[in-house]
Design a protein around this motif. Sequence first.
Motif, short mmCIF file in Angstrom:
data_model
loop_
_atom_site.label_atom_id
_atom_site.label_comp_id
_atom_site.label_asym_id
_atom_site.label_seq_id
_atom_site.Cartn_x
_atom_site.Cartn_y
_atom_site.Cartn_z
N PHE A 61 21.22 -20.61 -45.58
CA PHE A 61 21.55 -20.74 -46.99
C PHE A 61 22.94 -20.16 -47.19
CE2 PHE A 61 21.43 -19.02 -51.38
CZ PHE A 61 21.29 -20.22 -52.06
N GLU A 62 23.79 -20.95 -47.81
CA GLU A 62 25.17 -20.55 -48.06
C GLU A 62 25.85 -20.02 -46.79
OE1 GLU A 62 25.05 -17.89 -51.45
OE2 GLU A 62 24.84 -19.58 -52.82
N ASP A 63 25.74 -20.80 -45.72
CA ASP A 63 26.38 -20.52 -44.42
C ASP A 63 25.89 -19.23 -43.75
OD1 ASP A 63 27.90 -22.85 -44.57
OD2 ASP A 63 29.43 -21.83 -45.78
N ARG A 64 24.69 -18.76 -44.10
CA ARG A 64 24.10 -17.60 -43.43
C ARG A 64 22.74 -18.00 -42.87
NH1 ARG A 64 24.53 -12.17 -46.68
NH2 ARG A 64 23.97 -11.46 -44.60
N GLU A 65 22.40 -17.42 -41.72
CA GLU A 65 21.12 -17.71 -41.06
C GLU A 65 20.10 -16.62 -41.42
OE1 GLU A 65 20.60 -20.44 -39.09
OE2 GLU A 65 22.62 -21.04 -39.67
N TYR A 66 18.85 -17.05 -41.64
CA TYR A 66 17.78 -16.12 -42.00
C TYR A 66 16.55 -16.38 -41.13
CZ TYR A 66 20.55 -15.35 -46.19
OH TYR A 66 21.55 -15.04 -47.05
N CYS A 67 15.74 -15.34 -41.00
CA CYS A 67 14.49 -15.44 -40.24
C CYS A 67 13.48 -14.47 -40.85
CB CYS A 67 14.74 -15.10 -38.78
SG CYS A 67 13.26 -15.21 -37.76
N ILE A 68 12.25 -14.94 -41.00
CA ILE A 68 11.14 -14.08 -41.46
C ILE A 68 10.06 -14.15 -40.40
CG2 ILE A 68 9.25 -13.86 -43.11
CD1 ILE A 68 11.04 -14.86 -45.27
N GLU A 69 9.46 -13.01 -40.11
CA GLU A 69 8.33 -12.95 -39.19
C GLU A 69 7.18 -12.25 -39.90
OE1 GLU A 69 7.68 -10.32 -35.37
OE2 GLU A 69 9.05 -11.99 -34.97
N LYS A 70 6.01 -12.90 -39.92
CA LYS A 70 4.81 -12.37 -40.59
C LYS A 70 3.61 -12.57 -39.68
CE LYS A 70 6.50 -11.72 -44.82
NZ LYS A 70 6.56 -10.47 -45.48
N THR A 71 2.64 -11.70 -39.80
CA THR A 71 1.36 -11.88 -39.15
C THR A 71 0.38 -12.37 -40.20
OG1 THR A 71 1.83 -10.10 -37.60
CG2 THR A 71 -0.47 -10.74 -37.83
N ILE A 72 -0.32 -13.46 -39.89
CA ILE A 72 -1.28 -14.03 -40.84
C ILE A 72 -2.63 -14.19 -40.16
CG2 ILE A 72 0.44 -15.23 -42.24
CD1 ILE A 72 -0.30 -17.79 -40.74
N LYS A 73 -3.68 -14.21 -40.97
CA LYS A 73 -5.02 -14.41 -40.47
C LYS A 73 -5.57 -15.69 -41.06
CE LYS A 73 -9.23 -12.23 -39.32
NZ LYS A 73 -9.39 -12.59 -37.96
N MET A 74 -6.02 -16.59 -40.20
CA MET A 74 -6.65 -17.83 -40.64
C MET A 74 -8.16 -17.61 -40.57
SD MET A 74 -4.34 -20.03 -41.21
CE MET A 74 -2.72 -20.56 -40.76
N PRO A 75 -9.00 -18.15 -41.41
CA PRO A 75 -8.68 -19.21 -42.35
C PRO A 75 -8.17 -18.70 -43.70
CG PRO A 75 -11.02 -18.84 -42.43
CD PRO A 75 -10.42 -17.89 -41.39
N GLU A 76 -8.22 -17.40 -43.93
CA GLU A 76 -7.89 -16.91 -45.26
C GLU A 76 -6.44 -17.13 -45.65
OE1 GLU A 76 -9.03 -14.72 -42.89
OE2 GLU A 76 -11.13 -14.64 -43.37
N GLY A 77 -5.53 -17.20 -44.65
CA GLY A 77 -4.12 -17.30 -44.96
C GLY A 77 -3.55 -15.98 -45.45
N THR A 78 -4.24 -14.89 -45.14
CA THR A 78 -3.81 -13.58 -45.59
C THR A 78 -2.61 -13.12 -44.75
OG1 THR A 78 -6.07 -13.03 -46.13
CG2 THR A 78 -4.55 -11.19 -45.90
N VAL A 79 -1.58 -12.67 -45.43
CA VAL A 79 -0.43 -12.09 -44.73
C VAL A 79 -0.74 -10.63 -44.49
CG1 VAL A 79 2.03 -11.57 -44.91
CG2 VAL A 79 1.14 -13.72 -45.82
N LEU A 80 -0.65 -10.20 -43.22
CA LEU A 80 -0.97 -8.81 -42.85
C LEU A 80 0.28 -7.97 -42.84
CD1 LEU A 80 -3.37 -9.59 -39.89
CD2 LEU A 80 -3.97 -9.17 -42.26
#
Length: 80
Positions: A61-80
């Motif tokens: 976005f606007e010539d900058r690189e981004y990265c997000i890392e999350k742990t999730i649990k399926m099937p709930e889709g809960t972000v830990l």
Amino acid sequence: MKTLTFYFDHPVAVKIFLSCTSNKEHRYAIQFIRSDETGLLTIPVNDVPDGTWQLNMEWSFEDREYCIEKTIKMPEGTVL
């Protein structure tokens, strides 16, 4: 339909990778999903088995690189 939902301050196109933390053979790459105009990003995960997953999202976005890392649990889709 199973989905994960994220909100951004602006529209984005993200590259998404999912890796199962309990079974390294389960990996998914979802290429370039676009948010809507308001920045709402909905990721379909119907084919992703239940378990704990590492989610990585990359975008620029606007010539900058981004990265997000999350742990999730399926099937709930809960972000830990």
